[in-house]
Write a protein that holds these residues in place. Structure first.
Motif, PDB file in Angstrom:
ATOM      1  N   THR A 111     -20.755 -22.394 -29.132  1.00  0.00           N
ATOM      2  CA  THR A 111     -21.944 -21.840 -29.802  1.00  0.00           C
ATOM      3  C   THR A 111     -22.654 -20.852 -28.862  1.00  0.00           C
ATOM      4  O   THR A 111     -22.994 -19.739 -29.266  1.00  0.00           O
ATOM      5  CB  THR A 111     -22.902 -22.973 -30.238  1.00  0.00           C
ATOM      6  OG1 THR A 111     -22.151 -23.917 -31.003  1.00  0.00           O
ATOM      7  CG2 THR A 111     -24.037 -22.441 -31.067  1.00  0.00           C
TER       8      THR A 111
ATOM      9  N   ASP B 258     -24.595 -32.046 -34.192  1.00  0.00           N
ATOM     10  CA  ASP B 258     -25.763 -31.148 -34.238  1.00  0.00           C
ATOM     11  C   ASP B 258     -26.771 -31.741 -33.254  1.00  0.00           C
ATOM     12  O   ASP B 258     -26.366 -32.412 -32.283  1.00  0.00           O
ATOM     13  CB  ASP B 258     -26.289 -31.052 -35.677  1.00  0.00           C
ATOM     14  CG  ASP B 258     -27.344 -29.963 -35.837  1.00  0.00           C
ATOM     15  OD1 ASP B 258     -26.996 -28.776 -35.731  1.00  0.00           O
ATOM     16  OD2 ASP B 258     -28.526 -30.278 -36.052  1.00  0.00           O
ATOM     17  N   LEU B 259     -28.040 -31.565 -33.499  1.00  0.00           N
ATOM     18  CA  LEU B 259     -29.071 -32.070 -32.578  1.00  0.00           C
ATOM     19  C   LEU B 259     -28.854 -33.549 -32.263  1.00  0.00           C
ATOM     20  O   LEU B 259     -28.741 -34.370 -33.178  1.00  0.00           O
ATOM     21  CB  LEU B 259     -30.444 -31.941 -33.231  1.00  0.00           C
ATOM     22  CG  LEU B 259     -31.225 -30.652 -33.074  1.00  0.00           C
ATOM     23  CD1 LEU B 259     -32.526 -30.753 -33.849  1.00  0.00           C
ATOM     24  CD2 LEU B 259     -31.514 -30.358 -31.618  1.00  0.00           C
ATOM     25  N   ASN B 260     -28.802 -33.864 -30.972  1.00  0.00           N
ATOM     26  CA  ASN B 260     -28.717 -35.250 -30.479  1.00  0.00           C
ATOM     27  C   ASN B 260     -27.458 -36.004 -30.889  1.00  0.00           C
ATOM     28  O   ASN B 260     -27.419 -37.230 -30.812  1.00  0.00           O
ATOM     29  CB  ASN B 260     -29.950 -36.072 -30.910  1.00  0.00           C
ATOM     30  CG  ASN B 260     -31.226 -35.498 -30.339  1.00  0.00           C
ATOM     31  OD1 ASN B 260     -31.258 -35.102 -29.179  1.00  0.00           O
ATOM     32  ND2 ASN B 260     -32.251 -35.409 -31.151  1.00  0.00           N
TER      33      ASN B 260
ATOM     34  N   ASN C 182     -30.861 -23.141 -35.633  1.00  0.00           N
ATOM     35  CA  ASN C 182     -30.831 -22.902 -37.075  1.00  0.00           C
ATOM     36  C   ASN C 182     -32.254 -22.789 -37.593  1.00  0.00           C
ATOM     37  O   ASN C 182     -33.091 -23.656 -37.312  1.00  0.00           O
ATOM     38  CB  ASN C 182     -30.128 -24.077 -37.776  1.00  0.00           C
ATOM     39  CG  ASN C 182     -28.621 -24.002 -37.624  1.00  0.00           C
ATOM     40  OD1 ASN C 182     -28.007 -22.975 -37.907  1.00  0.00           O
ATOM     41  ND2 ASN C 182     -28.016 -25.087 -37.166  1.00  0.00           N
TER      42      ASN C 182
ATOM     43  N   ARG D  32     -27.264 -34.551 -37.782  1.00  0.00           N
ATOM     44  CA  ARG D  32     -28.423 -34.464 -36.885  1.00  0.00           C
ATOM     45  C   ARG D  32     -29.105 -35.814 -36.765  1.00  0.00           C
ATOM     46  O   ARG D  32     -29.355 -36.463 -37.780  1.00  0.00           O
ATOM     47  CB  ARG D  32     -29.385 -33.420 -37.467  1.00  0.00           C
ATOM     48  CG  ARG D  32     -30.718 -33.347 -36.810  1.00  0.00           C
ATOM     49  CD  ARG D  32     -31.517 -32.183 -37.338  1.00  0.00           C
ATOM     50  NE  ARG D  32     -30.950 -30.905 -36.898  1.00  0.00           N
ATOM     51  CZ  ARG D  32     -31.609 -29.750 -36.923  1.00  0.00           C
ATOM     52  NH1 ARG D  32     -32.840 -29.699 -37.375  1.00  0.00           N
ATOM     53  NH2 ARG D  32     -31.041 -28.636 -36.509  1.00  0.00           N
TER      54      ARG D  32
ATOM     55  N   SER E 235     -37.990 -29.933 -24.951  1.00  0.00           N
ATOM     56  CA  SER E 235     -39.074 -30.395 -25.829  1.00  0.00           C
ATOM     57  C   SER E 235     -40.348 -30.731 -25.062  1.00  0.00           C
ATOM     58  O   SER E 235     -41.441 -30.717 -25.622  1.00  0.00           O
ATOM     59  CB  SER E 235     -38.597 -31.611 -26.636  1.00  0.00           C
ATOM     60  OG  SER E 235     -38.165 -32.621 -25.762  1.00  0.00           O
TER      61      SER E 235
ATOM     62  N   PHE F 243     -32.895 -26.590 -24.033  1.00  0.00           N
ATOM     63  CA  PHE F 243     -32.025 -26.771 -22.868  1.00  0.00           C
ATOM     64  C   PHE F 243     -30.987 -27.857 -23.173  1.00  0.00           C
ATOM     65  O   PHE F 243     -30.617 -28.651 -22.340  1.00  0.00           O
ATOM     66  CB  PHE F 243     -32.878 -27.148 -21.647  1.00  0.00           C
ATOM     67  CG  PHE F 243     -32.186 -26.939 -20.333  1.00  0.00           C
ATOM     68  CD1 PHE F 243     -31.633 -25.717 -19.997  1.00  0.00           C
ATOM     69  CD2 PHE F 243     -32.078 -27.980 -19.408  1.00  0.00           C
ATOM     70  CE1 PHE F 243     -30.991 -25.530 -18.772  1.00  0.00           C
ATOM     71  CE2 PHE F 243     -31.441 -27.794 -18.183  1.00  0.00           C
ATOM     72  CZ  PHE F 243     -30.895 -26.561 -17.870  1.00  0.00           C
ATOM     73  N   GLY F 244     -30.527 -27.876 -24.440  1.00  0.00           N
ATOM     74  CA  GLY F 244     -29.492 -28.830 -24.836  1.00  0.00           C
ATOM     75  C   GLY F 244     -28.138 -28.161 -24.806  1.00  0.00           C
ATOM     76  O   GLY F 244     -27.914 -27.217 -24.032  1.00  0.00           O
ATOM     77  N   ASN F 245     -27.245 -28.616 -25.643  1.00  0.00           N
ATOM     78  CA  ASN F 245     -25.894 -28.054 -25.670  1.00  0.00           C
ATOM     79  C   ASN F 245     -25.946 -26.530 -25.780  1.00  0.00           C
ATOM     80  O   ASN F 245     -25.337 -25.812 -24.983  1.00  0.00           O
ATOM     81  CB  ASN F 245     -25.110 -28.671 -26.849  1.00  0.00           C
ATOM     82  CG  ASN F 245     -23.739 -28.042 -27.021  1.00  0.00           C
ATOM     83  OD1 ASN F 245     -23.631 -26.842 -27.254  1.00  0.00           O
ATOM     84  ND2 ASN F 245     -22.709 -28.831 -26.902  1.00  0.00           N
ATOM     85  N   VAL F 246     -26.703 -26.036 -26.747  1.00  0.00           N
ATOM     86  CA  VAL F 246     -26.668 -24.600 -27.027  1.00  0.00           C
ATOM     87  C   VAL F 246     -27.470 -23.809 -25.984  1.00  0.00           C
ATOM     88  O   VAL F 246     -26.955 -22.853 -25.384  1.00  0.00           O
ATOM     89  CB  VAL F 246     -27.199 -24.320 -28.455  1.00  0.00           C
ATOM     90  CG1 VAL F 246     -27.198 -22.826 -28.739  1.00  0.00           C
ATOM     91  CG2 VAL F 246     -26.372 -25.071 -29.487  1.00  0.00           C
TER      92      VAL F 246
END
Ligand code: NAD
Length: 406
Positions: free
Chosen positions: A187, A143-145, A313, A71, A239, A215-218
């Motif tokens: 995911t 993971d994030l970013n 998560n 992350r 965000s 509103f990202g990958n997941v």
């Protein structure tokens, strides 16, 4: 301020009260096998040297090599990484894959770096950790970013250092760099399979009104997949804030809007809302898909969703969990609901090691079978112990780890 690791340990204490697993197992799961902090010097574009703090937590490898994402976030710190690594142990056990749990990260606002700085930082993380990572030791992922491109830089750096050409040291790579078909959407799609397995038990209609946070990958993929299957996305956020439209939001058009304007706000026919307002709107299904600790004792009482599917998560604190359980709002837990990502990562690892390439159809069919099986078992465990789905998932995971430890 919620400490994610304390929350994770509260969950562990809770399951130990519901079922006796013996003190040994619970004690083993109270701390990671090792947690490593590194400093990464990066030459910035202006020729100055900046030091970043990075992490890798190897939590438990009873079931197989440590597995878990990396992350990049300005608030990432060791307790967060430890919590995420702990949940990975349980997630892999629930999914029934031969992997343990780990997690990594760097404290950085990656949006403020140039592409070159980002690449040097990512390669630096790998240089400092290459001796503990490896296809049969510890296998990171995004993971994030963190993106497929970042995974490819890291895999390339690992190959340079060790000579390993399988690419199996890291998953979430793009297809051209040895990634698996379907990993990018796994995911969100996995979350949809889990939702379908639980829908009737949750008492939800065939076509739901759904709210997605993130509103990202997941979040983006989940919103598209649910919409494609006839559900209506009535609110969504990133965000910076969110938008609301009871008649439904066109996700493809919203993607273009965000690309053009840099934000979700002021989207056609929609009302701008804050992330906090979004969590309290009435809907059939609320999908937190952004960050941890968004549902807390401060707002859980005001949640009006009929059910919650955790794609982020750790989005729900233990206190919020109690409140939602008492209110009769079922929560399908993260360690099941978002496990599609790690299952597809496991498929990628297997394909890399065997030098195979599976079709998207094959990947999704296998994913569906595994998630339906895990959903059924968790529902049974929850029913047997008259507890929440989260505790049902913990029971299934701990039983599997205990069995292997023997
Ligand atoms: P991402 O970086 O692609 O997207 C994150 C999204 O959340 C962005 O839209 C961002 O603007 C938004 N966001 C960030 N902080 C927020 C906040 N405080 N409030 C509201 N929105 C916020 O990340 P991702 O890969 O989509 O991951 C999202 C969540 O899903 C994380 O909790 C991650 O650990 C979890 N997860 C991801 C995967 C995966 O395959 N990528 C797998 C399992 C779990």
């Amino acid at each position: 301020m919620n400490n994610a690791f304390e929350n994770a340990m509260t969950q562990l204490d809770k399951v130990a009260k519901i079922k006796n697993f013996g003190d040994g197992l619970i004690a083993c799961l109270r701390q990671p096998d090792r947690d490593i902090r590194i400093s990464i010097p990066v030459k910035m574009d202006d020729s100055s040297i900046k030091i970043f703090e990075g992490y890798r937590v190897e939590y438990n490898n009873t079931l197989g090599p440590y597995k878990g994402g990396i992350r990049y976030h300005s608030e990432t710190e060791i307790n967060e990484v430890k919590a995420l690594a702990f949940w990975m142990v349980l997630k892999c056990a629930v999914a029934g894959i031969p992997m343990g749990g780990g997690k990594g990260g760097i404290t950085v606002d990656s949006k403020k770096l140039s592409k070159g700085e980002l690449e040097r930082l990512s390669r630096g993380w790998m240089q400092k950790l290459s001796d503990i990572l490896g296809p049969h030791k510890d296998v990171p992922a995004p993971d994030l970013n963190t993106t497929p491109e970042i995974m490819a830089w890291m895999a390339d750096e690992y190959e340079k250092i060790t000579g390993d050409k399988t690419g199996a040291v890291i998953t979430g790579k793009s297809l051209k760099d040895g990634g698996s078909e379907g990993r990018d959407t796994a995911t969100g799609l996995g979350g949809f399979y889990v939702f379908e397995a639980f829908r009737k038990e949750l008492g939800l209609p065939e076509k739901c009104k759904i709210i997605v946070q993130g509103f990202g990958n997941v979040g983006n993929n989940a919103a598209q997949i649910f919409a494609e299957h006839g559900h209506t996305i009535i609110a969504i956020s990133d965000s910076k804030g969110g938008i609301y439209n009871l008649s439904g939001i066109d996700i493809e058009k919203l993607l273009k809007h965000k690309k053009n304007t840099g934000a979700l706000s002021s989207f056609m026919d929609s009302k701008n809302i804050t992330n906090e307002e979004l969590l309290k709107l009435p809907c059939d299904l609320l999908i937190p898909a952004a960050y941890e600790n968004v549902l807390t004792d401060a707002n859980a009482n005001k949640v009006k969703a009929k059910a919650i599917l955790e794609l982020a998560n750790g989005p729900t604190t233990p206190k919020a969990d109690e409140i939602l359980f008492t209110k009769g709002i079922p929560v399908v837990p993260d360690i099941l609901a978002n496990s599609g990502g790690v299952i597809a990562s496991y498929f990628e690892w297997e394909q890399n090691l065997k030098n195979e390439h599976w079709s998207k159809k094959e990947v999704f069919e296998k994913l569906k079978i595994m998630l339906e099986d895990a959903s059924k078992k968790i529902s049974e465990k929850a029913r047997e112990s008259k507890t929440s789905f989260r505790m049902g998932a913990f029971i299934l995971a701990l039983e599997r780890i205990k069995e292997k430890m023997k």
